[in-house]
Design a protein around this motif. Structure first.
Motif, PDB file in Angstrom:
ATOM      1  N   ASP A 120       0.825  -1.209   0.000  1.00  0.00           N
ATOM      2  CA  ASP A 120       0.000   0.000   0.000  1.00  0.00           C
ATOM      3  C   ASP A 120       0.859   1.258   0.000  1.00  0.00           C
ATOM      4  N   VAL A 121       1.886   1.293   0.853  1.00  0.00           N
ATOM      5  CA  VAL A 121       2.739   2.479   0.939  1.00  0.00           C
ATOM      6  C   VAL A 121       3.465   2.704  -0.380  1.00  0.00           C
ATOM      7  N   ARG A 122       3.967   1.648  -0.978  1.00  0.00           N
ATOM      8  CA  ARG A 122       4.680   1.793  -2.250  1.00  0.00           C
ATOM      9  C   ARG A 122       3.753   2.354  -3.328  1.00  0.00           C
ATOM     10  N   GLN A 123       2.533   1.832  -3.402  1.00  0.00           N
ATOM     11  CA  GLN A 123       1.583   2.314  -4.403  1.00  0.00           C
ATOM     12  C   GLN A 123       1.193   3.770  -4.140  1.00  0.00           C
ATOM     13  N   ALA A 124       1.004   4.129  -2.868  1.00  0.00           N
ATOM     14  CA  ALA A 124       0.635   5.500  -2.534  1.00  0.00           C
ATOM     15  C   ALA A 124       1.784   6.465  -2.817  1.00  0.00           C
ATOM     16  N   MET A 125       3.020   6.054  -2.508  1.00  0.00           N
ATOM     17  CA  MET A 125       4.171   6.896  -2.818  1.00  0.00           C
ATOM     18  C   MET A 125       4.290   7.115  -4.321  1.00  0.00           C
ATOM     19  N   ASP A 126       4.068   6.057  -5.094  1.00  0.00           N
ATOM     20  CA  ASP A 126       4.120   6.199  -6.554  1.00  0.00           C
ATOM     21  C   ASP A 126       3.018   7.137  -7.043  1.00  0.00           C
ATOM     22  N   ALA A 127       1.826   7.008  -6.449  1.00  0.00           N
ATOM     23  CA  ALA A 127       0.710   7.876  -6.843  1.00  0.00           C
ATOM     24  C   ALA A 127       1.038   9.338  -6.565  1.00  0.00           C
ATOM     25  N   ALA A 128       1.588   9.619  -5.389  1.00  0.00           N
ATOM     26  CA  ALA A 128       1.941  10.992  -5.032  1.00  0.00           C
ATOM     27  C   ALA A 128       3.069  11.513  -5.913  1.00  0.00           C
ATOM     28  N   ALA A 129       4.038  10.664  -6.199  1.00  0.00           N
ATOM     29  CA  ALA A 129       5.171  11.076  -7.020  1.00  0.00           C
ATOM     30  C   ALA A 129       4.729  11.464  -8.424  1.00  0.00           C
ATOM     31  N   ASN A 130       3.697  10.799  -8.936  1.00  0.00           N
ATOM     32  CA  ASN A 130       3.258  11.014 -10.317  1.00  0.00           C
ATOM     33  C   ASN A 130       2.090  11.990 -10.448  1.00  0.00           C
ATOM     34  N   ASP A 131       1.644  12.551  -9.339  1.00  0.00           N
ATOM     35  CA  ASP A 131       0.510  13.478  -9.339  1.00  0.00           C
ATOM     36  C   ASP A 131       1.028  14.914  -9.411  1.00  0.00           C
ATOM     37  N   ASP A 132       0.752  15.602 -10.499  1.00  0.00           N
ATOM     38  CA  ASP A 132       1.229  16.975 -10.666  1.00  0.00           C
ATOM     39  C   ASP A 132       0.616  17.936  -9.643  1.00  0.00           C
ATOM     40  N   ASP A 133      -0.493  17.537  -9.030  1.00  0.00           N
ATOM     41  CA  ASP A 133      -1.134  18.376  -8.016  1.00  0.00           C
ATOM     42  C   ASP A 133      -0.514  18.204  -6.632  1.00  0.00           C
ATOM     43  N   VAL A 134       0.439  17.290  -6.500  1.00  0.00           N
ATOM     44  CA  VAL A 134       1.116  17.049  -5.219  1.00  0.00           C
ATOM     45  C   VAL A 134       2.513  17.632  -5.261  1.00  0.00           C
ATOM     46  N   ARG A 135       2.849  18.417  -4.251  1.00  0.00           N
ATOM     47  CA  ARG A 135       4.202  18.984  -4.170  1.00  0.00           C
ATOM     48  C   ARG A 135       4.966  18.519  -2.937  1.00  0.00           C
ATOM     49  N   VAL A 136       4.251  18.024  -1.924  1.00  0.00           N
ATOM     50  CA  VAL A 136       4.880  17.549  -0.695  1.00  0.00           C
ATOM     51  C   VAL A 136       4.156  16.282  -0.252  1.00  0.00           C
ATOM     52  N   ILE A 137       4.904  15.344   0.349  1.00  0.00           N
ATOM     53  CA  ILE A 137       4.325  14.106   0.869  1.00  0.00           C
ATOM     54  C   ILE A 137       4.579  14.041   2.368  1.00  0.00           C
ATOM     55  N   VAL A 138       3.539  13.712   3.134  1.00  0.00           N
ATOM     56  CA  VAL A 138       3.671  13.511   4.583  1.00  0.00           C
ATOM     57  C   VAL A 138       3.331  12.061   4.884  1.00  0.00           C
ATOM     58  N   LEU A 139       4.229  11.382   5.592  1.00  0.00           N
ATOM     59  CA  LEU A 139       4.010   9.996   6.024  1.00  0.00           C
ATOM     60  C   LEU A 139       3.832   9.992   7.531  1.00  0.00           C
ATOM     61  N   THR A 140       2.736   9.432   8.011  1.00  0.00           N
ATOM     62  CA  THR A 140       2.460   9.436   9.447  1.00  0.00           C
ATOM     63  C   THR A 140       1.727   8.159   9.842  1.00  0.00           C
ATOM     64  N   GLY A 141       1.346   8.068  11.112  1.00  0.00           N
ATOM     65  CA  GLY A 141       0.636   6.896  11.610  1.00  0.00           C
ATOM     66  C   GLY A 141      -0.649   7.291  12.305  1.00  0.00           C
ATOM     67  N   ALA A 142      -1.631   6.405  12.254  1.00  0.00           N
ATOM     68  CA  ALA A 142      -2.901   6.638  12.941  1.00  0.00           C
ATOM     69  C   ALA A 142      -2.770   6.237  14.412  1.00  0.00           C
ATOM     70  N   GLY A 143      -3.522   6.928  15.264  1.00  0.00           N
ATOM     71  CA  GLY A 143      -3.545   6.557  16.674  1.00  0.00           C
ATOM     72  C   GLY A 143      -2.344   7.048  17.456  1.00  0.00           C
ATOM     73  N   ARG A 144      -1.851   6.212  18.365  1.00  0.00           N
ATOM     74  CA  ARG A 144      -0.830   6.635  19.327  1.00  0.00           C
ATOM     75  C   ARG A 144       0.599   6.474  18.828  1.00  0.00           C
ATOM     76  N   GLY A 145       0.794   5.747  17.732  1.00  0.00           N
ATOM     77  CA  GLY A 145       2.154   5.490  17.289  1.00  0.00           C
ATOM     78  C   GLY A 145       2.345   5.726  15.812  1.00  0.00           C
ATOM     79  N   PHE A 146       3.603   5.854  15.409  1.00  0.00           N
ATOM     80  CA  PHE A 146       3.923   5.927  13.984  1.00  0.00           C
ATOM     81  C   PHE A 146       3.968   4.509  13.428  1.00  0.00           C
ATOM     82  N   CYS A 147       4.911   3.705  13.890  1.00  0.00           N
ATOM     83  CA  CYS A 147       4.994   2.294  13.499  1.00  0.00           C
ATOM     84  C   CYS A 147       5.859   1.579  14.523  1.00  0.00           C
ATOM     85  N   ALA A 148       5.284   0.582  15.188  1.00  0.00           N
ATOM     86  CA  ALA A 148       5.982  -0.131  16.258  1.00  0.00           C
ATOM     87  C   ALA A 148       6.888  -1.238  15.743  1.00  0.00           C
ATOM     88  N   GLY A 149       7.120  -1.273  14.432  1.00  0.00           N
ATOM     89  CA  GLY A 149       7.980  -2.298  13.859  1.00  0.00           C
ATOM     90  C   GLY A 149       7.170  -3.343  13.119  1.00  0.00           C
TER      91      GLY A 149
END
Length: 269
Positions: A35-64
């Motif tokens: 999912d992340v790879r596909q979303a990064m590719d989508a953002a990279a190829n979208d002319d309407d996107v100039r910045v990408i923010v990667l974050t996590g839902a809830g209390r953590g970013f990613c516990a591993g």
């Protein structure tokens, strides 16, 4: 495009990718990887996107890595991605399984809202900037699971925090506070949890609204190419890119907007 383990949205020319398994502290899965790879590719190829923010839902970013998935992992699976067909127009170093963020021409900000561990820390390191909550905690985790420094972290981490700090974090796999992370350069800035989103997006909007996309793309490539270059090579490369920039629309618009005392209207060309 539908995603299972992330959320994806675009607003104000900022694409937000949110790891979305809050009940498991956004533990990493094969589905999340896809999912992340596909979303990064989508953002990279979208002319309407100039910045990408990667974050996590809830209390953590990613516990591993998800421990249930890790228990049943095939040792041969970890080498997947070594033999992918490389794009000859991009450096091969930035085309392996997780190390593709630097090849994306847009700035990527990791908004670290909580625990950032193991493979979660790997992904945060491949982002260009790391903004964290002052309550966040970090750990490499690997050595305490009987694992080695995974997915290029042994290359990336020393370049961010220095050789000695990298060995400390990798060998001890100890928990690092947000304050220490800021002190050693692991993160760029800290915010209180209630201000993290506001302050991260204020920075992202500033990049989206006032900075040339073409300039950012070249600057990002220059900085990530430097470890593979001599000073002479970096200088020659910069001179070549300067010639191109001086002929570009963004350069003319940057000068005109300054002289006319108005916001720039960059097109990325």
């Amino acid at each position: 495009m539908s995603y299972q383990h992330i959320l994806y949205e675009v607003s104000d020319r900022i694409a937000t990718i949110t790891l979305n398994r809050p009940d498991r502290m956004n533990a990493w899965t094969a589905t999340m990887e896809r999912d992340v790879r596909q979303a990064m590719d989508a953002a990279a190829n979208d002319d309407d996107v100039r910045v990408i923010v990667l974050t996590g839902a809830g209390r953590g970013f990613c516990a591993g890595a998800d421990m249930e998935a890790l228990q049943g992992i095939d040792p041969n699976e970890v080498r997947r991605g070594e033999s992918i067909p490389f794009d000859m127009n991009r450096r091969a170093d930035w085309q392996t399984r997780y190390a593709y963020y630097p090849a994306i021409k847009k700035p990527i900000i990791a908004m670290l809202n909580g625990a950032t561990a193991g493979i979660g820390l790997v992904h945060a390191l491949y982002c260009d900037l790391r903004f964290a909550a002052d309550t966040a905690v970090f750990t490499t985790a690997f050595a305490r699971r009987g694992l080695i420094a995974e997915h290029g972290i042994s290359w990336m981490l020393p370049r961010i925090v220095g050789h000695a700090n990298a060995l400390d974090l990798l060998m001890s796999a100890r928990r690092v506070s947000a304050a220490e992370a800021l002190r050693i350069g692991l993160v760029n800035r800290l915010s209180t949890p209630d201000k993290l989103r506001e302050e991260t997006y204020a920075y992202a909007r500033d990049l989206a609204d006032f900075v040339s996309p073409s300039a950012i793309a070249v600057i990002k490539r220059q900085v990530y190419d430097v470890p593979f270059q001599t000073l002479a090579e970096a200088t020659i490369d910069a001179n070549r890119e300067m010639q191109i920039a001086l002929k570009g629309n963004d350069f003319r618009e940057g000068v005109a907007s300054f002289v006319e005392k108005r916001p720039p209207r960059f097109t990325g060309t």
